[in-house]
Design a protein around this motif. Structure first.
Motif, PDB file in Angstrom:
ATOM      1  N   THR A  13      -7.451  -2.513  -5.985  1.00  0.00           N
ATOM      2  CA  THR A  13      -6.696  -2.971  -4.793  1.00  0.00           C
ATOM      3  C   THR A  13      -6.094  -1.479  -4.167  1.00  0.00           C
ATOM      4  O   THR A  13      -5.988  -0.438  -4.755  1.00  0.00           O
ATOM      5  CB  THR A  13      -5.342  -3.463  -5.190  1.00  0.00           C
ATOM      6  N   GLU A  14      -5.916  -1.538  -3.107  1.00  0.00           N
ATOM      7  CA  GLU A  14      -5.313  -0.506  -2.162  1.00  0.00           C
ATOM      8  C   GLU A  14      -3.999  -0.137  -2.869  1.00  0.00           C
ATOM      9  O   GLU A  14      -3.759   1.013  -2.849  1.00  0.00           O
ATOM     10  CB  GLU A  14      -5.033  -0.936  -0.788  1.00  0.00           C
ATOM     11  N   LYS A  15      -2.991  -0.899  -3.225  1.00  0.00           N
ATOM     12  CA  LYS A  15      -1.708  -0.580  -3.753  1.00  0.00           C
ATOM     13  C   LYS A  15      -2.039   0.274  -5.046  1.00  0.00           C
ATOM     14  O   LYS A  15      -1.290   1.250  -5.108  1.00  0.00           O
ATOM     15  CB  LYS A  15      -1.067  -2.094  -3.917  1.00  0.00           C
ATOM     16  N   LYS A  16      -2.866  -0.213  -5.816  1.00  0.00           N
ATOM     17  CA  LYS A  16      -3.119   0.786  -7.106  1.00  0.00           C
ATOM     18  C   LYS A  16      -3.843   1.937  -6.966  1.00  0.00           C
ATOM     19  O   LYS A  16      -3.495   3.136  -7.379  1.00  0.00           O
ATOM     20  CB  LYS A  16      -3.748  -0.178  -8.066  1.00  0.00           C
ATOM     21  N   LEU A  17      -4.531   2.123  -5.792  1.00  0.00           N
ATOM     22  CA  LEU A  17      -5.300   3.055  -5.455  1.00  0.00           C
ATOM     23  C   LEU A  17      -4.312   4.162  -4.925  1.00  0.00           C
ATOM     24  O   LEU A  17      -4.368   5.489  -5.450  1.00  0.00           O
ATOM     25  CB  LEU A  17      -6.249   3.063  -4.521  1.00  0.00           C
ATOM     26  N   ILE A  18      -3.476   3.632  -3.858  1.00  0.00           N
ATOM     27  CA  ILE A  18      -2.340   4.744  -3.565  1.00  0.00           C
ATOM     28  C   ILE A  18      -1.250   5.085  -4.495  1.00  0.00           C
ATOM     29  O   ILE A  18      -0.749   6.101  -4.808  1.00  0.00           O
ATOM     30  CB  ILE A  18      -1.659   4.053  -2.169  1.00  0.00           C
ATOM     31  N   GLU A  19      -0.809   4.127  -5.574  1.00  0.00           N
ATOM     32  CA  GLU A  19       0.070   4.285  -6.650  1.00  0.00           C
ATOM     33  C   GLU A  19      -0.437   5.316  -7.474  1.00  0.00           C
ATOM     34  O   GLU A  19       0.234   6.537  -7.919  1.00  0.00           O
ATOM     35  CB  GLU A  19       0.016   3.087  -7.320  1.00  0.00           C
ATOM     36  N   PHE A  20      -1.890   5.475  -7.797  1.00  0.00           N
ATOM     37  CA  PHE A  20      -2.186   6.675  -8.764  1.00  0.00           C
ATOM     38  C   PHE A  20      -2.234   7.950  -7.978  1.00  0.00           C
ATOM     39  O   PHE A  20      -2.066   8.781  -8.553  1.00  0.00           O
ATOM     40  CB  PHE A  20      -3.981   5.988  -9.007  1.00  0.00           C
ATOM     41  N   ALA A  21      -2.711   7.811  -6.752  1.00  0.00           N
ATOM     42  CA  ALA A  21      -2.850   9.270  -5.826  1.00  0.00           C
ATOM     43  C   ALA A  21      -1.311   9.751  -5.891  1.00  0.00           C
ATOM     44  O   ALA A  21      -1.056  10.718  -5.898  1.00  0.00           O
ATOM     45  CB  ALA A  21      -3.033   8.871  -4.555  1.00  0.00           C
ATOM     46  N   HIS A  22      -0.265   9.101  -5.850  1.00  0.00           N
ATOM     47  CA  HIS A  22       0.931   9.614  -5.763  1.00  0.00           C
ATOM     48  C   HIS A  22       1.399  10.140  -7.133  1.00  0.00           C
ATOM     49  O   HIS A  22       2.147  11.231  -7.152  1.00  0.00           O
ATOM     50  CB  HIS A  22       2.213   8.540  -5.405  1.00  0.00           C
ATOM     51  N   LYS A  23       1.066   9.606  -8.109  1.00  0.00           N
ATOM     52  CA  LYS A  23       1.123  10.170  -9.411  1.00  0.00           C
ATOM     53  C   LYS A  23       0.399  11.046  -9.731  1.00  0.00           C
ATOM     54  O   LYS A  23       0.782  12.395 -10.482  1.00  0.00           O
ATOM     55  CB  LYS A  23       1.208   8.757 -10.443  1.00  0.00           C
ATOM     56  N   PHE A  24      -0.982  11.180  -9.399  1.00  0.00           N
ATOM     57  CA  PHE A  24      -1.819  12.040 -10.114  1.00  0.00           C
ATOM     58  C   PHE A  24      -2.576  12.930  -9.154  1.00  0.00           C
ATOM     59  O   PHE A  24      -2.875  13.898  -9.364  1.00  0.00           O
ATOM     60  CB  PHE A  24      -2.748  11.376 -11.063  1.00  0.00           C
TER      61      PHE A  24
ATOM     62  N   PRO B 285      -2.161  13.657  -5.224  1.00  0.00           N
ATOM     63  CA  PRO B 285      -1.268  13.483  -4.052  1.00  0.00           C
ATOM     64  C   PRO B 285      -1.996  14.070  -2.909  1.00  0.00           C
ATOM     65  O   PRO B 285      -1.545  15.469  -2.114  1.00  0.00           O
ATOM     66  CB  PRO B 285       0.004  13.854  -4.197  1.00  0.00           C
ATOM     67  N   GLN B 286      -3.599  13.781  -2.224  1.00  0.00           N
ATOM     68  CA  GLN B 286      -4.074  14.406  -1.236  1.00  0.00           C
ATOM     69  C   GLN B 286      -4.239  13.362  -0.140  1.00  0.00           C
ATOM     70  O   GLN B 286      -4.207  12.219  -0.549  1.00  0.00           O
ATOM     71  CB  GLN B 286      -5.410  14.925  -1.495  1.00  0.00           C
ATOM     72  N   MET B 287      -4.464  13.990   1.072  1.00  0.00           N
ATOM     73  CA  MET B 287      -4.108  12.838   2.068  1.00  0.00           C
ATOM     74  C   MET B 287      -5.047  11.656   2.155  1.00  0.00           C
ATOM     75  O   MET B 287      -4.987  10.572   2.750  1.00  0.00           O
ATOM     76  CB  MET B 287      -4.165  13.761   3.375  1.00  0.00           C
ATOM     77  N   PHE B 288      -6.302  12.052   1.715  1.00  0.00           N
ATOM     78  CA  PHE B 288      -7.412  10.982   1.707  1.00  0.00           C
ATOM     79  C   PHE B 288      -7.252   9.988   0.764  1.00  0.00           C
ATOM     80  O   PHE B 288      -7.964   8.887   0.578  1.00  0.00           O
ATOM     81  CB  PHE B 288      -8.810  11.502   1.754  1.00  0.00           C
ATOM     82  N   HIS B 289      -6.210  10.125  -0.298  1.00  0.00           N
ATOM     83  CA  HIS B 289      -5.897   8.976  -1.169  1.00  0.00           C
ATOM     84  C   HIS B 289      -4.668   8.373  -1.006  1.00  0.00           C
ATOM     85  O   HIS B 289      -4.045   7.391  -1.621  1.00  0.00           O
ATOM     86  CB  HIS B 289      -5.770  10.041  -2.600  1.00  0.00           C
ATOM     87  N   LEU B 290      -3.669   8.894  -0.303  1.00  0.00           N
ATOM     88  CA  LEU B 290      -2.411   8.611  -0.190  1.00  0.00           C
ATOM     89  C   LEU B 290      -1.775   7.601   1.076  1.00  0.00           C
ATOM     90  O   LEU B 290      -0.892   6.793   0.599  1.00  0.00           O
ATOM     91  CB  LEU B 290      -1.499   9.915   0.238  1.00  0.00           C
ATOM     92  N   SER B 291      -2.623   7.562   1.873  1.00  0.00           N
ATOM     93  CA  SER B 291      -2.140   6.595   2.985  1.00  0.00           C
ATOM     94  C   SER B 291      -3.394   6.117   3.915  1.00  0.00           C
ATOM     95  O   SER B 291      -4.226   7.139   4.128  1.00  0.00           O
ATOM     96  CB  SER B 291      -0.981   6.896   3.801  1.00  0.00           C
ATOM     97  N   ARG B 292      -3.366   4.987   4.436  1.00  0.00           N
ATOM     98  CA  ARG B 292      -4.462   4.546   5.351  1.00  0.00           C
ATOM     99  C   ARG B 292      -4.334   5.528   6.598  1.00  0.00           C
ATOM    100  O   ARG B 292      -5.816   5.805   7.164  1.00  0.00           O
ATOM    101  CB  ARG B 292      -4.291   3.180   5.960  1.00  0.00           C
ATOM    102  N   LYS B 293      -3.195   5.734   7.169  1.00  0.00           N
ATOM    103  CA  LYS B 293      -3.350   6.359   8.349  1.00  0.00           C
ATOM    104  C   LYS B 293      -3.627   7.917   8.138  1.00  0.00           C
ATOM    105  O   LYS B 293      -4.789   8.439   9.040  1.00  0.00           O
ATOM    106  CB  LYS B 293      -2.051   6.532   8.710  1.00  0.00           C
ATOM    107  N   GLY B 294      -3.160   8.553   7.130  1.00  0.00           N
ATOM    108  CA  GLY B 294      -3.554  10.051   7.124  1.00  0.00           C
ATOM    109  C   GLY B 294      -4.981  10.075   6.555  1.00  0.00           C
ATOM    110  O   GLY B 294      -5.579  11.046   6.997  1.00  0.00           O
ATOM    111  N   ALA B 295      -5.609   9.131   5.897  1.00  0.00           N
ATOM    112  CA  ALA B 295      -6.640   9.252   5.234  1.00  0.00           C
ATOM    113  C   ALA B 295      -7.909   9.046   6.385  1.00  0.00           C
ATOM    114  O   ALA B 295      -8.908   9.576   6.638  1.00  0.00           O
ATOM    115  CB  ALA B 295      -7.238   8.192   4.402  1.00  0.00           C
ATOM    116  N   GLY B 296      -7.425   8.225   7.437  1.00  0.00           N
ATOM    117  CA  GLY B 296      -8.381   8.039   8.616  1.00  0.00           C
ATOM    118  C   GLY B 296      -8.658   9.183   9.388  1.00  0.00           C
ATOM    119  O   GLY B 296      -9.703   9.452  10.062  1.00  0.00           O
ATOM    120  N   ARG B 297      -7.643  10.424   9.373  1.00  0.00           N
ATOM    121  CA  ARG B 297      -8.331  11.293  10.020  1.00  0.00           C
ATOM    122  C   ARG B 297      -8.763  12.552   9.171  1.00  0.00           C
ATOM    123  O   ARG B 297      -9.062  13.672   9.743  1.00  0.00           O
ATOM    124  CB  ARG B 297      -6.741  12.232  10.466  1.00  0.00           C
ATOM    125  N   THR B 298      -9.299  12.195   8.059  1.00  0.00           N
ATOM    126  CA  THR B 298      -9.970  13.092   6.928  1.00  0.00           C
ATOM    127  C   THR B 298     -11.342  12.840   7.179  1.00  0.00           C
ATOM    128  O   THR B 298     -11.886  11.861   8.094  1.00  0.00           O
ATOM    129  CB  THR B 298      -9.412  13.016   5.644  1.00  0.00           C
TER     130      THR B 298
END
Lengths: 188, 188
Positions: A58-69, A71-84
């Motif tokens: 799920t998107e929620k778990k994908l983002i949760e993992f990224a925050h913990k381990f 934290p790069q922009m293509f993993h953290l949020s839909r908006k930020g990742a859209g610019r990568t």
């Protein structure tokens, strides 16, 4: 952990298929594993293949993992990742690796676990995206007795993780130490 | 992402040391990273070394990770783990890998991230146990321009993760794609 000695592979697989249908959370799966037939080193041989149940990311778990381990922009949020370069959210490679481990552990269900000795050629040929459904295919490449620990055997394996379109999102080679059956150890 | 062109490595490191002292959660660190000076491919060269801040692994988080990703008895509970070859709880190797990634990402702080191309020789020479304090040392083994993507360079690196006693709990080789500075790209 007692072992009856009968060939349990077919029974364990059928049982797994039934139980796994109602198995949606990791801790439930751990409980399920405890009542399922356990697999020993002696149940494996070179060329054996296994396929896991599917697991959705799920998107929620994908983002949760990224925050913990990771934290790069293509993993953290839909908006930020859209610019990568990825034009949208993708999972951390370490998230793919962790989910692959979960599916591998559930599928093989080793007695006393598989002790990881090392991993090589870990690659991510395609991005893992929110909503993807993962399946892991395991092939046993080699199985030999441990020289230093007679209670154990050492397996070499290849894990290939694919999404719902059959695209490979991860490949790896691994070695692991796995417990032998008691009666097999005695025969040595 | 604009880049001023001045050599920012020393400034970024000093700033990092100050900010990192109050940085205890991953999402805080992600925010901190956003205001810190970003590192580009052109800031790295073969032989460069980096050392992360320390990070403690709690028993709670170790068990939580295991339930989600690696439900094996030496990772799941103190009692069950006590009966295994490890005589106590140890972290999943994938948890070590994920924590190493977090420390690596925080320390190097790449502009637009580091895109993992692959990992080799991932090994866990000593068990990671609850309460251990991890540090990651990174060495840049190679840095070359990408042939297929002129905006990027490719780095090869070695990450060594140690505990508070200096024992190595993980080693790995990795390759990653990292963004170049705009003016450097123009010069090509």
């Amino acid at each position: 952990m007692r072992e009856t000695g009968r060939d349990s592979r077919t029974a364990a697989t059928a049982e797994h298929l039934v139980i796994a249908q109602s198995c949606t959370m990791a801790h439930q799966c751990a409980l399920v594993s405890a009542v399922m037939k356990k697999r020993y080193f002696d149940d494996l041989k070179m060329g054996d293949r296994f396929k896991s149940e599917p697991l959705r990311v799920t998107e929620k778990k994908l983002i949760e993992f990224a925050h913990k381990f990771d934290p790069q922009m293509f993993h953290l949020s839909r908006k930020g990742a859209g610019r990568t370069i990825f034009k949208g959210l993708i999972a951390s490679g370490w998230h793919s690796a962790a989910l692959t481990m979960r599916l591998f552990v559930q599928t093989l269900n080793f007695a006393e676990g598989a002790i990881g000795l090392g991993v090589d050629k870990l690659r991510w040929p395609n991005a893992l995206r929110p909503g993807d459904m993962l399946t892991v295919e395991t092939k046993i490449l080699d199985a030999r007795l441990s020289r230093s620990r007679p209670r154990y055997g050492i397996i070499r394996l290849r894990n290939v993780t694919t999404n719902q379109r059959g695209e490979v999102v991860q490949t790896m080679l691994a070695s692991a130490m796995v417990l032998r059956r008691k009666q097999q150890r005695a025969k040595r």
